[in-house]
Design a protein around this motif. Structure first.
Motif, PDB file in Angstrom:
ATOM      1  N   GLU B 447       0.836  -1.212   0.000  1.00 20.31           N
ATOM      2  CA  GLU B 447       0.000   0.000   0.000  1.00 20.31           C
ATOM      3  C   GLU B 447       0.863   1.253   0.000  1.00 20.31           C
ATOM      4  OE1 GLU B 447      -3.262   1.003  -0.232  1.00 20.31           O
ATOM      5  OE2 GLU B 447      -3.378  -1.053  -1.014  1.00 20.31           O
ATOM      6  N   GLU B 448       1.861   1.238   0.862  1.00 21.29           N
ATOM      7  CA  GLU B 448       2.746   2.401   0.991  1.00 21.29           C
ATOM      8  C   GLU B 448       3.463   2.663  -0.340  1.00 21.29           C
ATOM      9  OE1 GLU B 448       6.218   4.643   1.332  1.00 21.29           O
ATOM     10  OE2 GLU B 448       6.334   2.461   1.093  1.00 21.29           O
ATOM     11  N   ALA B 449       3.914   1.569  -0.971  1.00 24.32           N
ATOM     12  CA  ALA B 449       4.613   1.714  -2.250  1.00 24.32           C
ATOM     13  C   ALA B 449       3.671   2.294  -3.307  1.00 24.32           C
ATOM     14  CB  ALA B 449       5.167   0.363  -2.698  1.00 24.32           C
ATOM     15  N   LYS B 450       2.453   1.823  -3.272  1.00 25.20           N
ATOM     16  CA  LYS B 450       1.442   2.285  -4.237  1.00 25.20           C
ATOM     17  C   LYS B 450       1.265   3.801  -4.132  1.00 25.20           C
ATOM     18  CE  LYS B 450      -3.051   0.554  -5.782  1.00 25.20           C
ATOM     19  NZ  LYS B 450      -4.217  -0.224  -5.348  1.00 25.20           N
ATOM     20  N   SER B 451       1.324   4.309  -2.888  1.00 27.40           N
ATOM     21  CA  SER B 451       1.143   5.747  -2.685  1.00 27.40           C
ATOM     22  C   SER B 451       2.276   6.541  -3.332  1.00 27.40           C
ATOM     23  CB  SER B 451       1.068   6.051  -1.182  1.00 27.40           C
ATOM     24  OG  SER B 451       2.359   5.893  -0.599  1.00 27.40           O
ATOM     25  N   ARG B 452       3.396   5.853  -3.595  1.00 31.83           N
ATOM     26  CA  ARG B 452       4.517   6.503  -4.277  1.00 31.83           C
ATOM     27  C   ARG B 452       4.544   6.161  -5.765  1.00 31.83           C
ATOM     28  NH1 ARG B 452       8.754   4.015  -2.923  1.00 31.83           N
ATOM     29  NH2 ARG B 452       8.006   2.556  -1.363  1.00 31.83           N
ATOM     30  N   GLY B 453       3.503   5.513  -6.248  1.00 35.34           N
ATOM     31  CA  GLY B 453       3.464   5.161  -7.668  1.00 35.34           C
ATOM     32  C   GLY B 453       4.252   3.918  -8.019  1.00 35.34           C
ATOM     33  N   LYS B 454       4.681   3.187  -7.012  1.00 39.35           N
ATOM     34  CA  LYS B 454       5.459   1.970  -7.239  1.00 39.35           C
ATOM     35  C   LYS B 454       4.596   0.741  -6.963  1.00 39.35           C
ATOM     36  CE  LYS B 454       9.268   4.307  -7.972  1.00 39.35           C
ATOM     37  NZ  LYS B 454      10.368   4.428  -7.028  1.00 39.35           N
ATOM     38  N   ARG B 455       5.036  -0.375  -7.500  1.00 39.44           N
ATOM     39  CA  ARG B 455       4.300  -1.625  -7.237  1.00 39.44           C
ATOM     40  C   ARG B 455       5.208  -2.619  -6.514  1.00 39.44           C
ATOM     41  NH1 ARG B 455       1.409  -2.582 -13.003  1.00 39.44           N
ATOM     42  NH2 ARG B 455       0.800  -0.417 -13.358  1.00 39.44           N
ATOM     43  N   ARG B 456       4.757  -3.036  -5.369  1.00 40.98           N
ATOM     44  CA  ARG B 456       5.522  -4.037  -4.604  1.00 40.98           C
ATOM     45  C   ARG B 456       5.009  -5.424  -4.914  1.00 40.98           C
ATOM     46  NH1 ARG B 456       8.845  -3.003   0.662  1.00 40.98           N
ATOM     47  NH2 ARG B 456       9.658  -0.996  -0.027  1.00 40.98           N
ATOM     48  N   GLY B 457       5.899  -6.373  -4.907  1.00 41.39           N
ATOM     49  CA  GLY B 457       5.482  -7.754  -5.059  1.00 41.39           C
ATOM     50  C   GLY B 457       6.315  -8.637  -4.148  1.00 41.39           C
ATOM     51  N   ILE B 458       5.743  -9.764  -3.768  1.00 40.59           N
ATOM     52  CA  ILE B 458       6.491 -10.708  -2.947  1.00 40.59           C
ATOM     53  C   ILE B 458       6.328 -12.094  -3.570  1.00 40.59           C
ATOM     54  CG2 ILE B 458       4.628 -11.215  -1.280  1.00 40.59           C
ATOM     55  CD1 ILE B 458       6.933 -10.920   0.914  1.00 40.59           C
ATOM     56  N   GLY B 459       7.395 -12.839  -3.608  1.00 37.42           N
ATOM     57  CA  GLY B 459       7.347 -14.160  -4.250  1.00 37.42           C
ATOM     58  C   GLY B 459       8.113 -15.193  -3.462  1.00 37.42           C
ATOM     59  N   LEU B 460       7.585 -16.412  -3.500  1.00 37.86           N
ATOM     60  CA  LEU B 460       8.224 -17.523  -2.791  1.00 37.86           C
ATOM     61  C   LEU B 460       8.784 -18.526  -3.784  1.00 37.86           C
ATOM     62  CD1 LEU B 460       5.463 -16.908  -1.003  1.00 37.86           C
ATOM     63  CD2 LEU B 460       6.205 -18.964   0.170  1.00 37.86           C
ATOM     64  N   SER B 461       9.750 -19.240  -3.298  1.00 39.99           N
ATOM     65  CA  SER B 461      10.223 -20.402  -4.019  1.00 39.99           C
ATOM     66  C   SER B 461      10.602 -21.442  -2.972  1.00 39.99           C
ATOM     67  CB  SER B 461      11.438 -19.996  -4.861  1.00 39.99           C
ATOM     68  OG  SER B 461      12.250 -21.099  -5.137  1.00 39.99           O
ATOM     69  N   SER B 462       9.921 -22.578  -3.034  1.00 37.92           N
ATOM     70  CA  SER B 462      10.243 -23.673  -2.112  1.00 37.92           C
ATOM     71  C   SER B 462      10.888 -24.774  -2.942  1.00 37.92           C
ATOM     72  CB  SER B 462       8.969 -24.181  -1.426  1.00 37.92           C
ATOM     73  OG  SER B 462       8.415 -23.162  -0.619  1.00 37.92           O
ATOM     74  N   TYR B 463      12.205 -24.830  -2.857  1.00 36.31           N
ATOM     75  CA  TYR B 463      12.954 -25.706  -3.758  1.00 36.31           C
ATOM     76  C   TYR B 463      13.480 -26.926  -3.003  1.00 36.31           C
ATOM     77  CZ  TYR B 463      17.292 -24.695  -1.452  1.00 36.31           C
ATOM     78  OH  TYR B 463      18.276 -24.649  -0.504  1.00 36.31           O
ATOM     79  N   VAL B 464      13.709 -27.976  -3.764  1.00 38.02           N
ATOM     80  CA  VAL B 464      14.546 -29.065  -3.260  1.00 38.02           C
ATOM     81  C   VAL B 464      15.493 -29.407  -4.401  1.00 38.02           C
ATOM     82  CG1 VAL B 464      12.935 -30.889  -3.981  1.00 38.02           C
ATOM     83  CG2 VAL B 464      14.594 -31.368  -2.198  1.00 38.02           C
ATOM     84  N   GLU B 465      16.692 -29.818  -4.073  1.00 37.47           N
ATOM     85  CA  GLU B 465      17.606 -30.215  -5.127  1.00 37.47           C
ATOM     86  C   GLU B 465      18.293 -31.512  -4.734  1.00 37.47           C
ATOM     87  OE1 GLU B 465      21.353 -29.348  -5.702  1.00 37.47           O
ATOM     88  OE2 GLU B 465      21.720 -27.886  -4.115  1.00 37.47           O
ATOM     89  N   ALA B 466      18.846 -32.170  -5.733  1.00 39.65           N
ATOM     90  CA  ALA B 466      19.598 -33.399  -5.492  1.00 39.65           C
ATOM     91  C   ALA B 466      21.045 -33.114  -5.826  1.00 39.65           C
ATOM     92  CB  ALA B 466      19.074 -34.532  -6.368  1.00 39.65           C
ATOM     93  N   CYS B 467      21.912 -33.210  -4.828  1.00 39.30           N
ATOM     94  CA  CYS B 467      23.325 -32.974  -5.100  1.00 39.30           C
ATOM     95  C   CYS B 467      24.131 -34.025  -4.356  1.00 39.30           C
ATOM     96  CB  CYS B 467      23.705 -31.535  -4.751  1.00 39.30           C
ATOM     97  SG  CYS B 467      23.470 -31.104  -3.033  1.00 39.30           S
ATOM     98  N   GLY B 468      25.353 -33.677  -3.966  1.00 39.47           N
ATOM     99  CA  GLY B 468      26.194 -34.699  -3.350  1.00 39.47           C
ATOM    100  C   GLY B 468      26.380 -35.846  -4.325  1.00 39.47           C
ATOM    101  N   ILE B 469      26.670 -35.478  -5.552  1.00 46.52           N
ATOM    102  CA  ILE B 469      26.706 -36.430  -6.663  1.00 46.52           C
ATOM    103  C   ILE B 469      27.871 -37.398  -6.504  1.00 46.52           C
ATOM    104  CG2 ILE B 469      27.157 -36.509  -9.135  1.00 46.52           C
ATOM    105  CD1 ILE B 469      25.519 -33.979  -9.420  1.00 46.52           C
ATOM    106  N   ALA B 470      27.644 -38.729  -6.584  1.00 43.00           N
ATOM    107  CA  ALA B 470      26.377 -39.447  -6.616  1.00 43.00           C
ATOM    108  C   ALA B 470      26.672 -40.931  -6.397  1.00 43.00           C
ATOM    109  CB  ALA B 470      25.686 -39.264  -7.953  1.00 43.00           C
ATOM    110  N   PRO B 471      25.697 -41.714  -5.978  1.00 37.43           N
ATOM    111  CA  PRO B 471      25.931 -43.165  -5.828  1.00 37.43           C
ATOM    112  C   PRO B 471      26.338 -43.782  -7.170  1.00 37.43           C
ATOM    113  CG  PRO B 471      23.829 -42.507  -4.852  1.00 37.43           C
ATOM    114  CD  PRO B 471      24.341 -41.325  -5.611  1.00 37.43           C
ATOM    115  N   SER B 472      27.468 -44.458  -7.193  1.00 40.21           N
ATOM    116  CA  SER B 472      28.015 -44.927  -8.475  1.00 40.21           C
ATOM    117  C   SER B 472      27.078 -45.894  -9.197  1.00 40.21           C
ATOM    118  CB  SER B 472      29.376 -45.595  -8.250  1.00 40.21           C
ATOM    119  OG  SER B 472      30.290 -44.644  -7.774  1.00 40.21           O
ATOM    120  N   ALA B 473      26.428 -46.789  -8.436  1.00 39.11           N
ATOM    121  CA  ALA B 473      25.547 -47.766  -9.082  1.00 39.11           C
ATOM    122  C   ALA B 473      24.395 -47.055  -9.796  1.00 39.11           C
ATOM    123  CB  ALA B 473      25.005 -48.749  -8.045  1.00 39.11           C
TER     124      ALA B 473
END
Lengths: 156, 782
Positions: B447-473
């Motif tokens: 709201e405050e940003a809007k009063s200054r003509g700006k647009r605020r946004g908020i975004g999430l990212s819930s990631y998982v990754e596979a690393c520690g490469i890797a079991p040889s088999a």
């Protein structure tokens, strides 16, 4: 070929060079001061920053002959008697480096930033002034912290 | 905890040399009598080579030799290889065009290697290269990922009809279709994953030296994996027998994947030093790095999610076209297949997943792993799609994630896409991230940003990754040509200090410090008396190197196992010296003690005893030096939630990151200072992809982003300071309880940033990089 003479880290040097030789080539190849790095070919990355007569300069963009008669300081000239310069120490204390490749240029630029902005230089100013130095490792978070901490300890 | 042991933010051992200008990078090395190599590169994306005239160039001052592909072929030097097989839907292995180190009759991308000019000085080599005359027959170029496999496109390689490398379906297509037909709601999204140039700050380089007396080639390289380089150059390229080839990766100025691969220049320089019987040095300038380093990402995808009436994910369907470039790089096939599709479950309990990856050839630089490698592509797709699902269902992005997270009690959790996650608590990381990001009070800030003509946004990212490469088999079952264990050797010297040899390679990650912390913790030797040695095939036993956030999770365990062997041997030596039964000897804090007594012996004294075995257990080998190999039981699964808050100026399209909060699960932290640094760097890499970095070829295949003037790297003033925290779980499959941390930021960040911009603008999607122009256009559209 031409002869250039200058002072590098307080020592007089003289070299016979092809006219087109860049300052960074003189430092790295003739003087074997390999702490100054070459990371790009468009004067963008800042890995080659040294001080020429006290001003930070991208040594990849200066002909060696343009520094004829100058006083040049490189990263090798900062530590005295085995004691790190406060800015070098700040980079170590704040994990301001990872692979180390951009580091010499970062430290040399940092000193110039402090010289022009004082020991209480704020984060926004540091970020803006580091625009000419690229780092791929740190995300700049700890470099900015290092510069501010180094500035503070230089200010006493 | 030992002083400077596990959990301490110890200052790094490597820093002093870098800070005083005494690093030893490949280009810093000068060998007496060295010559300089310059590669003549193709100015065309696709052309036949009708002739190469080197007569004038050969006569130029200082020229030592000029070689072309014919010279390499005459010496039986093999083509560059791709080490991972993917089986296409026709049951055949992926199409693998021959990849000569110097072109033979045809060039396939701008920057492709045509000839090498070797001269006394670099400027002489450059001058002479200008004099080489090549007669090209220019062919139409294929550059577009989405259309490269379409009918009517020019075919680049004879062996690859339709420019198709492989079409790789994975999952039960019919079952997924059935769920989609019956689903309450289907959300879908078309998206690209923008091509990136990895850009470690140190350009690639190589210096090769041949000793005619020993017939040994020493090759100093910008490598993340010296032994892998040696193996491939020897076994597949016939450069020299493995025992006559020494590969050294000295200080390496960042890798991020780009220095894993075996490149043409490395092979050619290694070969040429014997031909000219002089050391040969080559260092890329930045333009060459842009042209010829393996690039990353470059996907075009459609993603669809079937949901029930509660927004519960029922099935995911993904169709991807992945650009592999003109030739297959060393691990090019693996990135858009196993490292991508096997991560499509993300943090969610989606029961059915079907993916189809069409990997295509184009007249562009080869594409391979780049920080995250496949996982950023999967995460961006999924985390963007989840936000679209939330919008379609009228749910908050947080709520839809909570409804679909794999619950903590479900671990170990078998996903429908091969991976079995060993530990995670996704709700915990999300909860902590929401607090860190002040998510609850976002509306007021907007709201405050809007009063200054700006647009605020908020975004999430819930990631998982596979690393520690890797079991040889597992690697073998998937078509990989190597084992991905790691090795370590822990050697006491007679005076009690310790050398740790690791098969991993440190190029910014701080292994010399972290691994010394492991050893001081386990053996009680002072931190200052421990030296970590890596990166030289003449010093360390065979090791697999550093990539896929594996060094601690795999290499660290190998070090720990070598330490265990030393303790076991030390108990025998101490028992003999202290005149006690071996079973009564305990080891703690660097001392062997007879249980229940004050009789003790330091590990340094035991080491001395082992080297001066005047009074010594019968039958026991002298020496105090153990090695170990560790083959991981599973991948490592770091995960977390990143939250980005942006402010968009709708008049200029500029995006400012106001706050970036990350909560990650990396298991146990050995050096929190170093881990935080890895997170910062990863986030910056991901923000770079989201906002700035876009590698572009024009329709003729010219790389129009071949310098830092045209390719926007993240700079200090593009980024905020980051707010980071951890929500660790204990991974049962890792003996040290650690997970990898080097790539997480680059994986988590892009969708968090784009979700924030999409949220600010109220649009469905925006492609990366979200440059001011792109954002401005999107802002005008609503």
């Amino acid at each position: 070929m031409l002869t250039v003479k200058m002072s590098v880290n307080g020592k007089p040097v003289s070299a016979e060079l092809e006219d087109r030789t860049l300052l960074v080539q003189l430092l790295r190849e003739n003087l074997r001061l390999t702490g100054t790095h070459i990371g790009c070919d468009t004067s963008q990355c800042g890995a080659c920053v040294v001080h020429v007569n006290g001003v930070s300069v991208k040594s990849c963009t200066l002909l060696a002959v343009q520094a004829d008669g100058a006083e040049v300081t490189t990263i090798e000239g900062l530590a005295k008697n085995g004691v790190l310069h406060p800015m070098q120490q700040a980079f170590m204390d704040n994990h301001g480096l990872q692979c180390g490749f951009c580091t010499p240029g970062m430290v040399m630029s940092a000193l110039d930033i402090v010289k022009r902005n004082g020991s209480a230089v704020d984060e926004a100013t540091v970020r803006k002034e580091l625009e000419g130095n690229i780092c791929r490792c740190t995300g700049y978070h700890n470099i900015v912290k290092s510069v501010q901490a180094g500035a503070k300890s230089m200010g006493g | 905890m030992a002083e400077n042991g596990v959990g301490a933010s110890v200052r790094r051992k490597e820093d002093n040399r870098f800070l005083i200008g005494k690093g030893n990078y490949t280009d810093d090395i000068t060998i007496a009598g060295q010559t300089h190599a310059v590669f003549l590169r193709s100015p065309h994306a696709h052309a036949t080579i009708n002739s190469i005239d080197t007569i004038a160039a050969s006569a130029a001052p200082g020229v030592v030799a000029i070689f072309t592909g014919d010279d390499l072929a005459a010496d039986g030097i093999g083509p560059l290889i791709c080490g991972v097989t993917v089986t296409s839907d026709d049951g055949q292995p992926h199409r693998a065009p021959v990849h000569p180190a110097l072109a033979q009759g045809k060039v396939n991308y701008v920057g492709d290697h045509v000839a090498v000019v070797i001269a006394e000085s670099l400027s002489q080599a450059k001058d002479a290269a200008e004099l080489v005359e090549v007669d090209y027959g220019v062919l139409p170029a294929v550059t577009n990922t989405a259309t490269a496999a379409d009918e009517g496109q020019t075919q680049i390689h004879e062996v690859a009809p339709g420019n198709l490398c492989f079409n790789w379906p994975f999952g039960d297509k019919a079952a997924v279709e059935e769920v989609f037909t019956a689903a309450h709601k289907v959300s879908s999204l078309e998206l690209i994953n923008n091509r990136m140039v990895t850009n470690p700050m140190e350009p690639r380089a190589a210096i090769a030296d041949y000793n005619a007396g020993t017939e040994e080639i020493t090759l100093h390289l910008t490598t993340q994996n010296p032994h892998v380089h040696r193996l491939v150059l020897s076994a597949f390229n016939q450069l020299a027998p493995e025992h006559k080839l020494r590969v050294v990766g000295p200080d390496v100025g960042g890798g991020f994947g780009a220095k894993i691969f075996i490149y043409a220049e490395e092979l050619v320089v290694g070969w040429a030093c014997r031909k000219v019987n002089r050391p040969v040095k080559w260092t890329a300038d930045r333009t060459e790095a842009f042209l010829s380093d393996a690039h990353g990402r470059d996907h075009v995808s459609t993603a669809e999610m079937a949901m029930d009436e509660n927004g519960k994910f029922l099935a995911l369907r993904v169709m991807t076209r992945a650009n592999l470039g003109a030739y297959l790089s060393t691990f090019g096939t693996m990135v858009p297949s196993y490292l991508y599709a096997f991560l499509l479950a993300g943090q969610y309990s989606t029961p059915l997943i079907y993916s189809e990856v069409k990997a295509v050839f184009t007249n562009t630089a080869p594409v391979d792993a780049s920080r995250g490698a496949g996982r950023p592509e999967a995460t961006f797709l999924l985390e963007r799609l989840v936000d679209v699902c939330a919008a379609d269902m009228g749910l908050d992005p947080v709520e839809i994630r909570r409804r679909n997270f794999i619950p903590v009690e479900a671990f170990p959790y078998q996903t429908p896409v091969v991976q079995c996650y060993d530990s995670g608590d996704y709700h915990a990381a999300l909860d902590k991230a929401l607090v860190l990001a002040n998510y609850g009070s976002f509306a007021a800030r907007a709201e405050e940003a809007k009063s200054r003509g700006k647009r605020r946004g908020i975004g999430l990212s819930s990631y998982v990754e596979a690393c520690g490469i890797a079991p040889s088999a597992a690697v073998g079952q998937l078509g990989g040509g190597v084992g991905l264990w790691e090795s370590a050797q822990v050697r006491f010297n007679p005076t009690g200090n310790v050398q740790v040899f690791t098969g991993t390679h440190s190029h910014g990650q701080g292994h010399e410090t972290t691994f010394a912390q492991l050893v001081t913790e386990q053996l009680g030797v002072p931190f200052g008396n421990i030296e970590v040695i890596h990166g030289d095939t003449a010093k360390t036993q065979f090791g697999m190197g550093t990539y896929g956030s594996r060094s601690l999770a795999v290499g660290g365990v190998a070090i720990s196992k070598a330490c265990e062997k030393l303790i076991a041997k030390g108990k025998k030596i101490a028992a003999h010296a202290l005149e006690a039964a071996e079973g009564d000897i305990e080891f703690a804090d660097g001392n062997f003690t007879v249980a229940g007594t004050d009789k003790a012996m330091s590990i340094e004294a035991v080491a001395f005893n082992a080297y001066v075995p005047h009074s010594y257990p019968e039958g026991l080998e002298p020496g105090f030096d153990e090695n170990a190999f560790f083959d991981p039981l599973n991948f490592s699964f770091p995960a977390g939630t990143h939250i980005c808050e942006v402010e968009v100026d709708p008049d200029t399209g500029e995006v400012e990151i106001i706050k970036y909060s990350a909560v990650d699960d990396f298991g146990k932290l050995i050096n929190p200072m170093i881990v935080a640094g890895q997170v910062h760097g990863g986030i910056a890499h991901g923000v770079g992809q989201a906002l700035l970095e876009g590698c572009r070829y024009d329709s003729e295949g010219q790389l129009i982003t071949a310098s830092y003037m045209d390719y926007a790297m993240p700079r200090a003033d593009n980024l905020p300071s980051f707010d980071i925290d951890y929500a660790p779980t204990d991974p049962p499959d890792n003996p040290l309880g650690v997970k990898g941390c080097g790539e997480a930021g680059a994986i988590g960040a892009p969708p968090a940033v784009i979700n924030a911009i999409v949220n600010a603008l109220g649009v469905k999607h925006i492609d990366m990089p979200a440059t001011p122009e792109t954002v401005w256009r999107a802002a005008q559209s609503v």
